[in-house]
Each structure stands twice: as C-alpha cells, then as structure tokens.
Enzyme design. Structure first.
Site, short mmCIF file in Angstrom:
data_model
loop_
_atom_site.label_atom_id
_atom_site.label_comp_id
_atom_site.label_asym_id
_atom_site.label_seq_id
_atom_site.Cartn_x
_atom_site.Cartn_y
_atom_site.Cartn_z
CG HIS A 148 -23.30 -37.48 8.85
ND1 HIS A 148 -21.94 -37.43 9.15
CD2 HIS A 148 -23.68 -36.18 8.70
CE1 HIS A 148 -21.54 -36.17 9.20
NE2 HIS A 148 -22.57 -35.39 8.92
CG ASP B 150 -25.00 -32.55 6.29
OD1 ASP B 150 -24.70 -33.27 7.27
OD2 ASP B 150 -24.19 -31.79 5.72
CG HIS C 50 -20.40 -35.42 4.76
ND1 HIS C 50 -21.72 -35.45 4.33
CD2 HIS C 50 -20.39 -34.62 5.85
CE1 HIS C 50 -22.46 -34.69 5.11
NE2 HIS C 50 -21.68 -34.18 6.05
NE ARG D 151 -10.52 -31.03 9.65
CZ ARG D 151 -11.80 -31.35 9.50
NH1 ARG D 151 -12.44 -32.03 10.44
NH2 ARG D 151 -12.45 -31.00 8.39
#
Length: 342
Positions: A219, A221, A276, A287
């Site tokens: 996607h 931002d 990204h 994580r």
C-alpha cells in the site's frame, strides 16, 4: 475544522474487518491468513534506501534526491531521544502482549478510527494479514483506561510525549523537503503547525509458518509524510520500479521517512508515493513498529504547487480537499490517485 477521526468515522468498516485473530492461541496458519508466495523480491543486497544525517550541510539536497529517486530514506541525528523510542516500543509490547479478551476492550468501533484492530486496508484484500494494530489520534486515554483501568498513566504519558516529539521532527522534515523543491511556507495553502496526525502501533506476532503469510499488504500512505520506527527485527520492504521488493534494514537510532500520497500530489508526481509492505519475520520473533502519520488539515485543498508549474510543467492532478481524497482512498484504495489525475 473537520478532524481526521471524524472523516474516518463517516466511512465505517464492517466489524468482521476489525477483529484480529487471537494469535496467541493458533498453532497453524488458518487458510484465511495464507497468502500466495511473492516472487518479485530483489536479490540485490547492495541496494538500499539512502541514509541522511540531519546534521549534514547537504541534508536538503540529499532529502530531495532521496524523495525523487526512492520515495523514502532513513534519517539519523533526528533529535528523538533513544530512551523515549525504547519506552514507546516497551509500551507497545505491553499492550500487544495482553490476552486477546483484554485487548478487545479497546476494540475500534465500526465507525471509529482509533483503538485496537486490523489495518484499515484489510477489506481490500482477499486474505487477512498477520498483524494487529492500535491507532491513536490525539489522546489515547479512553482506550488506555479500557485496557488498564488502574495502570494507564505510563502508557498515556509515553505516547503523548512521543507524539509531541514526532510532530516537531515532521515539521523539520517538511521544511527540509519543501526547501529541496525551492518552495517556502508562504507558498502553501495550509499551516504546517496544524497538521492532521495519527500514531499507529503495529504488531506482527510470532508465526508458525511465516513464508505463507503477509504482515501488512502492499500500500501507499495517504499522509504527507510517514515517520516509522521499526524495531531491530527486519520486516519492512519497499517496491522500486525495475528492481522489485527491497528490504529496509533496521539501523539503530534511525527512523524511516516515506513520501505519502499528499506529498506526491503537491510535488506534481515528482516524488513517488512509495509502495511498501511488511513481511512476517522468519525467526519466530514478535516484531513491532511505530508509524507516525503527518498530514495536511482535512479541510485544506491539495494540488500541485503553483511554483512547481511555473517552469512549464502541466499539473498532473486536479485540486482536491484532503477530506475528499481520504474518502476516495477509503472507497477505492489503489485507484484513488488515478481518480484525480488530469
């Protein structure tokens, strides 16, 4: 002034797209979370996004070049205290380590934008992601009280201090990037000091079969800029045309800065809004990452900056309010930019 939270509230997401999987209880990856294997990963270990030292006299030029060629860079000597970053990561880990039943007490409402839940991009993909998030816009106190009725002060204090520091840094980076375009604050139709912002805590739990899952789907931002702290565990990848997906290796003390759709529009497509994703770590680790979204006030108009068009360039996008663009993206996702293209 319409707030970003109010804009999102007007575009509710169905409840089934809000509730994350109870990752602590699963031993195998359910079919709902199995993704096809990606085969477009770059094997070039030498390629990586630029690292920019904010104390470098050439930082303006370097930031402009990074935005133009990559749409992203890592920044060091940025002024965010390392102990504050560690505190944010610790509080995020404390939150996501809570039992699922407890986290559900801070579940985002179907018409809401803040609290615990899945990423807002989830409805656009046929499979679920190996991810859970917690979104903050303004004060986190209401949801924090739901999670920790008697022990929420530390979480609220850390989150609010982090937001204040990130806002200052985002303003500094905005000045830097505008200067690289030879644009001043007077050329803008909005106040850099009164942005629309959001803080996103991301959790990518330990996975029994990480090769078959996706942490966060590809996607761009919506924001002007996104400032990301990723923990020492690798997972962030960006897509570069002609190369494929590249890992953004964590660097101690660095923050990842990426161009969002609004900056892409303002720069008349000179700066790409970087695609990204987050892959699930292969080492069975939990994580975390923390994203700060810095945007333009929702009632403001966004269009290619007039100063960039004076040299004969024609505008690539029509004027649009931030609110209108946020709504377009909420409904159309990948097609949002093409819908305002001239």
């Amino acid at each position: 002034m319409t707030t970003l939270s109010e804009v999102y509230r007007e575009h509710a997401i169905h409840l089934r797209h809000i509730v994350p999987l109870d990752f602590h209880s699963v031993r195998t990856v359910p079919d709902s979370h199995v993704w096809p294997k990606s085969d477009d990963f770059s094997s070039d270990d030498q390629l990586s996004i630029p690292i920019i030292d904010l104390k470098d006299p050439l930082a303006v030029k370097l930031a402009g070049h990074a935005c133009e060629t990559w749409g992203a860079f890592q920044v060091i000597n940025h002024g965010i205290p390392s102990n504050l970053v560690e505190e944010v990561e610790s509080e995020a880990r404390r939150l996501f380590s809570l039992p699922a039943q407890q986290k559900m007490k801070a579940l985002r409402e179907p018409a809401g934008a803040t609290g615990y839940g899945l990423a807002r991009i989830s409805p656009f993909f046929p499979k679920y992601m190996w991810h859970e998030g917690f979104t903050v816009m303004g004060s986190p106190v209401d949801h924090a009280r739901a999670l920790w009725p008697n022990d929420n002060a530390r979480f609220c204090d850390v989150i609010e201090r982090y937001q204040k520091k990130m806002k200052v840094l985002a303003e500094q980076l905005t000045h830097l990037i505008l200067e690289s375009l030879d644009v001043s604050l007077e050329d803008l139709s909005w106040d850099v000091g009164s942005p629309s912002t959001a803080l996103q805590l991301n959790s990518y739990p330990s996975c029994p079969d990480p090769n078959r899952t996706m942490g966060l789907a590809p996607h761009t931002d919506t924001s002007f800029l996104t400032l990301l702290h990723q923990s020492s565990i690798s997972g962030l990848q960006i897509f570069k045309e002609g190369v494929g997906w590249l890992s953004v290796r964590p660097i101690a003390g660095a923050l990842v800065v990426n161009v969002g759709d609004l900056l892409h529009i303002l720069s008349n497509a000179r700066f790409p809004s970087v695609l990204h994703r987050a892959v699930v770590n292969r080492d069975g680790c939990h994580r975390l990452s923390v994203a700060y979204f810095y945007g333009i006030p929702t009632d403001c108009n966004v269009s290619p900056l007039a100063k960039l068009l004076n040299s004969g360039h024609t505008p690539r996008y029509r004027s649009v309010t931030v609110k209108e663009y946020v709504i377009l993206k909420a409904k159309n996702f990948e097609e949002a930019l093409s819908l305002i293209r001239i």
